[in-house]
Motif scaffolding. Structure first.
Motif, PDB file in Angstrom:
ATOM      1  N   GLY A  37     111.835  88.614  -8.410  1.00 32.14           N
ATOM      2  CA  GLY A  37     111.788  88.441  -9.862  1.00 32.14           C
ATOM      3  C   GLY A  37     112.662  87.285 -10.318  1.00 32.14           C
ATOM      4  O   GLY A  37     112.256  86.474 -11.168  1.00 32.14           O
ATOM      5  N   ILE A  38     113.848  87.191  -9.753  1.00 33.44           N
ATOM      6  CA  ILE A  38     114.759  86.083 -10.078  1.00 33.44           C
ATOM      7  C   ILE A  38     114.132  84.758  -9.675  1.00 33.44           C
ATOM      8  O   ILE A  38     114.206  83.768 -10.411  1.00 33.44           O
ATOM      9  CB  ILE A  38     116.122  86.291  -9.378  1.00 33.44           C
ATOM     10  N   LYS A  39     113.492  84.744  -8.523  1.00 35.26           N
ATOM     11  CA  LYS A  39     112.844  83.526  -8.029  1.00 35.26           C
ATOM     12  C   LYS A  39     111.743  83.054  -8.988  1.00 35.26           C
ATOM     13  O   LYS A  39     111.638  81.861  -9.280  1.00 35.26           O
ATOM     14  CB  LYS A  39     112.267  83.785  -6.644  1.00 35.26           C
ATOM     15  N   VAL A  40     110.947  83.980  -9.481  1.00 34.28           N
ATOM     16  CA  VAL A  40     109.866  83.634 -10.409  1.00 34.28           C
ATOM     17  C   VAL A  40     110.441  82.984 -11.672  1.00 34.28           C
ATOM     18  O   VAL A  40     109.958  81.941 -12.128  1.00 34.28           O
ATOM     19  CB  VAL A  40     109.022  84.881 -10.773  1.00 34.28           C
ATOM     20  N   VAL A  41     111.494  83.584 -12.211  1.00 36.14           N
ATOM     21  CA  VAL A  41     112.123  83.047 -13.422  1.00 36.14           C
ATOM     22  C   VAL A  41     112.750  81.689 -13.132  1.00 36.14           C
ATOM     23  O   VAL A  41     112.629  80.753 -13.924  1.00 36.14           O
ATOM     24  CB  VAL A  41     113.179  84.034 -13.980  1.00 36.14           C
TER      25      VAL A  41
END
Length: 89
Positions: A37-41
């Motif tokens: 999720g952090i990577k997507v953001v």
């Protein structure tokens, strides 16, 4: 399954039974989901440093996850590592 729960396994100096290691796998799945999720953001915002950091954490978790699965014989549950996608409108 019962035999795996009773048997003791030592991985990287930590000893536990099958249940202990299955719980460790659940923790790793959670960390991988969070990092994805952090990577997507980070990718959406163009933050290359955060993207690389998330990737390195995901890779380390995957390595440990696979190691636990191979040693203990516990099943990998890759669905638990996925993040929900936003539906296309």
């Amino acid at each position: 399954m019962k035999k795996k729960d009773e048997r003791e396994y030592t991985i990287n100096g930590k000893t536990g039974n099958g249940y202990f290691w299955s719980q460790e796998m659940r923790k790793l799945e959670t960390v991988m989901r969070e990092q994805k999720g952090i990577k997507v953001v980070a990718q959406a915002s163009g933050n290359i440093t955060a993207t690389k950091n998330a990737n390195s954490i995901i890779s380390a978790c995957e390595k440990k996850y696979n190691e636990i699965s191979e040693i203990t014989g516990l099943m990998k549950e890759t669905k638990r590592m996925t993040i929900p996608r936003k539906p296309k409108t």
